[in-house]
Design a protein around this motif. Structure first.
Motif, mmCIF file in Angstrom:
data_model
loop_
_atom_site.group_PDB
_atom_site.id
_atom_site.type_symbol
_atom_site.label_atom_id
_atom_site.label_comp_id
_atom_site.label_asym_id
_atom_site.label_seq_id
_atom_site.Cartn_x
_atom_site.Cartn_y
_atom_site.Cartn_z
ATOM 1 N N ARG A 260 0.849 -1.197 0.000
ATOM 2 C CA ARG A 260 0.000 0.000 0.000
ATOM 3 C C ARG A 260 0.881 1.242 0.000
ATOM 4 O O ARG A 260 1.966 1.249 0.572
ATOM 5 C CB ARG A 260 -0.898 0.001 1.220
ATOM 6 C CG ARG A 260 -1.891 -1.153 1.213
ATOM 7 C CD ARG A 260 -2.810 -1.080 2.379
ATOM 8 N NE ARG A 260 -3.572 0.161 2.309
ATOM 9 C CZ ARG A 260 -4.417 0.560 3.231
ATOM 10 N NH1 ARG A 260 -4.619 -0.171 4.292
ATOM 11 N NH2 ARG A 260 -5.063 1.698 3.103
ATOM 12 N N TYR B 60 -0.535 4.499 0.820
ATOM 13 C CA TYR B 60 -1.113 5.455 1.769
ATOM 14 C C TYR B 60 -1.139 6.877 1.216
ATOM 15 O O TYR B 60 -0.957 7.843 1.949
ATOM 16 C CB TYR B 60 -0.356 5.436 3.100
ATOM 17 C CG TYR B 60 -0.274 4.080 3.739
ATOM 18 C CD1 TYR B 60 -1.360 3.504 4.359
ATOM 19 C CD2 TYR B 60 0.913 3.350 3.706
ATOM 20 C CE1 TYR B 60 -1.288 2.244 4.934
ATOM 21 C CE2 TYR B 60 0.992 2.093 4.286
ATOM 22 C CZ TYR B 60 -0.110 1.555 4.895
ATOM 23 O OH TYR B 60 -0.036 0.324 5.472
ATOM 24 N N SER C 110 5.040 8.176 0.261
ATOM 25 C CA SER C 110 3.918 7.545 -0.443
ATOM 26 C C SER C 110 4.139 7.578 -1.946
ATOM 27 O O SER C 110 3.894 6.589 -2.645
ATOM 28 C CB SER C 110 2.614 8.261 -0.100
ATOM 29 O OG SER C 110 2.306 8.108 1.248
ATOM 30 N N SER D 268 6.701 2.299 1.817
ATOM 31 C CA SER D 268 5.333 2.197 2.319
ATOM 32 C C SER D 268 5.314 2.178 3.840
ATOM 33 O O SER D 268 4.470 2.834 4.466
ATOM 34 C CB SER D 268 4.674 0.939 1.755
ATOM 35 O OG SER D 268 3.419 0.746 2.331
#
Length: 142
Positions: free
Chosen positions: A41, A43, A67, A86
């Protein structure tokens, strides 16, 4: 130069062979590399929110940078570095969100303490009268 006369390297093959060049092609399989692994991910939305709201000590901005780096590394296929970025973005977001919640809570606590101090003080104060500002400033003298 057409497909019939070009000699392809051993590791490359044309999509259509010279025998089937006059027929329409069927289907083509493309290897996507790391298609089975879930990418980390990034974010990004959380980082944008932390950057736009309060952004104490630029923690939200640092989270936004990591990010974007995580998203870039994911698109380049470097999943290990993307995971590291991440994780850093996640922790900067946690710190920024903590500060973003702490500052309004401190303001509310200070307001409540001021109101409690006003209620416990002797006499009444005329804040809008002739000596209103002086009476208000006496509240803060210990």
């Amino acid at each position: 130069m057409d497909n019939h006369s070009y000699n392809f390297p051993s590791d490359c093959t044309p999509l259509t062979s010279s025998k089937l060049a006059h027929k329409p092609a069927g289907s083509t399989a493309v290897n996507m590399g790391h298609a089975c692994k879930n990418p980390p991910r990034d974010y990004l939305v959380w980082s944008l929110c932390n950057t736009l709201y309060v952004n104490f000590c630029c923690l939200g901005f640092m989270a936004l940078i990591y990010s974007i780096k995580a998203r870039d590394q994911t698109t380049q296929g470097n999943l290990q570095l993307a995971q590291e970025c991440s994780d850093k973005a996640k922790w900067y977001n946690i710190l920024a969100a903590g500060w973003n919640l702490l500052i309004p809570l401190l303001a509310i606590v200070l307001l409540v303490l001021l109101l409690v101090h006003l209620g416990a003080s002797q006499g009444s104060f005329d804040f809008f009268g002739e000596y209103g500002f002086q009476n208000f400033m006496q509240l803060f003298s210990w």
